[in-house]
Design a protein around this motif. Structure first.
Motif, PDB file in Angstrom:
ATOM      1  N   ARG A   1       0.729  -1.391  -0.006  1.00  0.00           N
ATOM      2  CA  ARG A   1       0.046  -0.050   0.016  1.00  0.00           C
ATOM      3  C   ARG A   1       0.826   1.287   0.120  1.00  0.00           C
ATOM      4  O   ARG A   1       0.592   2.163  -0.550  1.00  0.00           O
ATOM      5  CB  ARG A   1      -0.885  -0.087   1.355  1.00  0.00           C
TER       6      ARG A   1
ATOM      7  N   LYS B   1       3.840   1.205  -3.747  1.00  0.00           N
ATOM      8  CA  LYS B   1       3.067   0.435  -4.845  1.00  0.00           C
ATOM      9  C   LYS B   1       3.595  -0.347  -5.942  1.00  0.00           C
ATOM     10  O   LYS B   1       3.010  -1.186  -6.406  1.00  0.00           O
ATOM     11  CB  LYS B   1       1.948   1.549  -5.355  1.00  0.00           C
TER      12      LYS B   1
ATOM     13  N   PHE C   1      -5.979  -5.564   1.730  1.00  0.00           N
ATOM     14  CA  PHE C   1      -5.251  -4.147   1.377  1.00  0.00           C
ATOM     15  C   PHE C   1      -6.161  -3.020   0.877  1.00  0.00           C
ATOM     16  O   PHE C   1      -5.766  -2.073   0.582  1.00  0.00           O
ATOM     17  CB  PHE C   1      -4.038  -4.903   0.374  1.00  0.00           C
ATOM     18  N   THR C   2      -7.172  -3.678   0.278  1.00  0.00           N
ATOM     19  CA  THR C   2      -8.073  -2.687  -0.567  1.00  0.00           C
ATOM     20  C   THR C   2      -9.021  -2.066   0.573  1.00  0.00           C
ATOM     21  O   THR C   2      -9.824  -1.099   0.246  1.00  0.00           O
ATOM     22  CB  THR C   2      -8.912  -3.321  -1.573  1.00  0.00           C
TER      23      THR C   2
ATOM     24  N   THR D   1      -6.452   0.800   5.564  1.00  0.00           N
ATOM     25  CA  THR D   1      -5.235   1.656   5.427  1.00  0.00           C
ATOM     26  C   THR D   1      -4.224   1.293   6.288  1.00  0.00           C
ATOM     27  O   THR D   1      -4.372   0.859   7.083  1.00  0.00           O
ATOM     28  CB  THR D   1      -5.763   3.320   5.453  1.00  0.00           C
TER      29      THR D   1
ATOM     30  N   ILE E   1      -3.488   3.059   0.789  1.00  0.00           N
ATOM     31  CA  ILE E   1      -4.342   1.834   0.537  1.00  0.00           C
ATOM     32  C   ILE E   1      -4.205   1.356  -1.034  1.00  0.00           C
ATOM     33  O   ILE E   1      -3.369   2.100  -1.713  1.00  0.00           O
ATOM     34  CB  ILE E   1      -5.844   2.367   0.588  1.00  0.00           C
ATOM     35  N   TRP E   2      -4.304   0.151  -0.988  1.00  0.00           N
ATOM     36  CA  TRP E   2      -4.206  -0.490  -2.381  1.00  0.00           C
ATOM     37  C   TRP E   2      -5.305  -0.297  -3.291  1.00  0.00           C
ATOM     38  O   TRP E   2      -6.402  -0.355  -2.847  1.00  0.00           O
ATOM     39  CB  TRP E   2      -3.886  -1.899  -2.291  1.00  0.00           C
ATOM     40  N   ASP E   3      -5.154   0.632  -4.254  1.00  0.00           N
ATOM     41  CA  ASP E   3      -6.232   1.263  -5.266  1.00  0.00           C
ATOM     42  C   ASP E   3      -6.114   0.806  -6.665  1.00  0.00           C
ATOM     43  O   ASP E   3      -6.289   1.869  -7.405  1.00  0.00           O
ATOM     44  CB  ASP E   3      -6.101   2.840  -4.726  1.00  0.00           C
TER      45      ASP E   3
END
Lengths: 74, 576
Positions: free
Chosen positions: B423, B426, B551-552, B555, B562-564
């Motif tokens: 996160r 990336k 992870f999504t 946070t 966050i994994w976005d």
């Protein structure tokens, strides 16, 4: 203004690990680097509050400045 | 002439084969993956009769090229179900290369409930029944084999974890000091255990050695290459002084040091387990700060870590192990982490998978976060002893997560996520998601450019440029993994213009060929596609190229990252 300066790896030798220091408002990273007796060429990574920053980044009251030589692993 | 050694464990027979033309230009990972893809049905059971275990030294192994002594091991992984290549130092790669062994292929399963060993020498490979060393741990195996066969004998061995076919089992390789290096990831020790091979011994007396087509050109290129390694601050200074563990503090500062089973990005005890502290401790106790995992290593990132009485505790003490048992398990006692490292070597289990697993086991309540003594007991008694609990834990992070109903399980394709929070860093998340190996930081080490300012800089907290960064690194890594080179040559290769051409010149001089930089890039692309093709054949789709759900939704401090990435953005990786 108060800045927390953290040094890592070989930068610690003959200096310190962590120190809170007073600087004039408007001080940038370069000024502190040079005041520590480090050269621009020795700097690998600069972080301010955990984010990468450039030498001319102007610090704010309460910032944490972390300085590293080029290091790696993995 | 180079040759392929083939062992059929179903018939206990061996053969020496010529190297097929299509394999002649391959070595290391390129060769193991090509052989596995060509000969192993992707849908087979990884511990069944159709899987094959392949060892291959790199293209430059056995030469005087610096840092060229890595050995690749490949198979279908029982941990991930994907193709797997895991490479390690030690003495075996150079011995095999000098014997002219391009690859050792082990296939089939023995019919009888007996254990065996293989012996490789100038006459080929032979199979023997083994009784004395079954059940023994790895250091005892090395000691016994040196007494039995001589001090210089090369050894590949599995411990009790591999014998019991736990999916976190590694294959250990004897290093120049009779200690161990590991083919750590992906449970290849369980594949060796399934074939009932306790160890492989190597005797290179009378070996023909490696012929260099153009010795003068090789010498010049080797000198340029070695100079680049010594000139770069990372490979020439940082790694030899602080080891890979120098990363604890920098990842902690960046908020990318996964802590308490990937709950936070910083660990209060980071400095106590850092490379700087380790350096001071080693020096004070009379250990060795510098140590090479194979002869010819000039980076020397390994070390010898002694206990407080000055007695040897462990070596090859790596960042990922220290991060995992340290920050991720909230343990700030470096001595206990070193004890664990030694036990993991001895019982033969991957120290990354096991460290990630302990974070999940602590979340499951099997032991408390921070309880290093219980962690050591579980490693030694439960996993090393092969108890029912030990076998669940020895199956890795995914195994214990499933057994205990944990939802925060950091794995991709069932392989534990190492040492860098995707996160807040990336680029490495793209590598974890898309690697043909399951979560593997070495497959495309974006940390170099996201965190370390090597090879440029791509902001770790933004999505921009990460897919391209990971793709370029994964392609280059697949090629480098084929040369027998340590992956840390990538640091100078990314920054010093003479480094990569010198590496290619050495390959050309070794074989009398004329590869270009583009050829090497195309080799890397080809290897990735061969591996990806195997995984698709095994049933994997783009839906498997994803990070765990948490992870999504959660946070990570301090950047609240966050994994976005969208599915479409991730899938763009394979567009080459």
């Amino acid at each position: 203004m108060r800045i927390t300066v953290k040094l890592f790896a070989s930068f610690r030798l003959g200096r310190f690990k962590f120190a809170e220091q007073e600087y004039q408002v408007g001080t940038d990273c370069r000024t502190i680097v040079l005041a520590l007796g480090l050269t621009e060429a020795e700097i690998g990574v600069i972080m301010v509050n955990g984010r990468h920053a450039a030498l001319d980044y102007v610090l704010q009251e309460g910032d944490t400045l972390s300085l590293f030589p080029l290091v790696g692993g993995g | 002439m180079d040759k392929i050694l083939r062992v059929n464990m179903s018939t206990l027979s061996t053969a020496i084969e010529p190297v097929p033309a299509a394999w002649a230009g391959l070595g290391g990972r390129g060769l193991t993956s090509t052989i596995v893809a060509a000969e192993v049905p992707p849908t087979c059971h990884a511990l069944g009769t159709f899987n094959k275990l392949v060892f291959a030294p790199g293209l430059l192994s056995g030469t005087a090229a610096a840092n060229s002594g890595r050995l690749s091991a490949g198979a279908k992984s029982p941990l991930t179900g994907t193709i797997k290549e895991s490479n390690a130092g030690g003495t075996a790669a150079q011995m095999l290369a000098r014997l002219g062994v391009k690859a050792l292929i082990i296939e089939g399963l023995p019919k009888e409930d007996k254990w065996y060993s293989l012996h490789v020498n100038k006459d080929g490979v032979s199979v023997q029944e083994e009784t004395e060393l079954i059940g023994k741990r790895n250091f005892a195996v090395i000691e016994a084999l040196e007494a039995r066969l001589g001090k210089k004998t090369g050894v590949l061995t599995i411990g009790p974890v591999g014998e019991l076919k736990m999916t976190a089992a590694n294959i250990s390789v004897k290093d120049p000091d009779s200690k161990l290096r590991s083919h750590g990831r992906g449970g290849l020790g369980a594949v060796m255990g399934s074939k009932k091979i306790k160890f492989i011994s190597i005797d290179d007396q009378g070996a023909p050695g490696v012929k260099i087509a153009d010795p003068e050109k090789f010498k010049v290129a080797a000198r340029t290459f070695a100079k680049a390694l010594l000139d770069h601050p990372v490979s020439g200074e940082g790694l030899p002084t602080y080891g890979t563990n120098v990363l604890v503090n920098i990842l902690n500062e960046a908020g990318g040091l996964p802590t308490r089973n990937f709950t936070y990005g910083r660990f209060d005890g980071a400095d106590k387990i850092s490379g700087e502290t380790m350096n001071e401790t080693i020096t004070a106790r009379g250990g060795k700060v510098r140590h090479g995992c194979h002869a010819g290593c000039i980076i020397q990132c390994s070390q010898v870590y002694n206990d407080k009485d000055g007695k040897y505790l462990t070596s090859g003490f790596e960042y990922e192990t220290i991060w995992g048992l340290g920050a991720d398990c909230c343990i700030d006692n470096l001595d206990d982490i070193a004890r664990a490292d030694s036990i993991m070597d001895d019982i033969g289990i991957d120290s990354i998978e096991t460290a990630v697993m302990f974070g999940v086991a602590m979340e499951a309540g099997i032991l408390n976060f921070g309880d290093s003594k219980e962690m050591l007991r579980i490693l030694n008694d439960e996993i090393g002893g092969g108890t029912p609990l030990g076998r669940i834990l020895g199956g890795g992070a995914g195994s214990v997560g499933r057994a205990y109903g944990v939802t925060r399980v950091p794995v991709v394709k069932n392989q534990g996520i190492p040492a860098y929070d995707p996160r807040s860093v990336k680029g490495i998340g793209i590598t974890y998601a898309t690697s043909t190996m399951g979560a593997d930081h070495t497959a495309g080490y974006s940390i170099a450019t996201n965190i370390l300012n090597v090879g440029g800089y791509v902001d770790p907290l933004k999505k921009d440029g990460q897919v391209e960064l990971s793709r370029n690194l994964q392609i280059a890594t697949a090629a480098v993994d084929s040369t027998g080179m340590c992956i840390f040559i990538a640091f100078p290769a990314l920054d010093i213009p003479e480094c990569l051409p010198a590496l290619i010149d050495m390959i050309n001089a070794r074989f009398g060929i004329s590869l270009t930089g583009d050829d090497v890039t195309n080799l890397g692309k080809h290897i990735l596609k061969v591996e990806h093709g195997f995984n698709i054949g095994a049933g994997f789709t783009n839906k498997d190229d994803r990070l765990p759900e948490f992870f999504t939704t959660e946070t990570v401090a301090p950047h609240n990252a966050i994994w976005d990435f969208s599915d479409i953005e991730i899938d763009e990786f394979w567009n080459f």
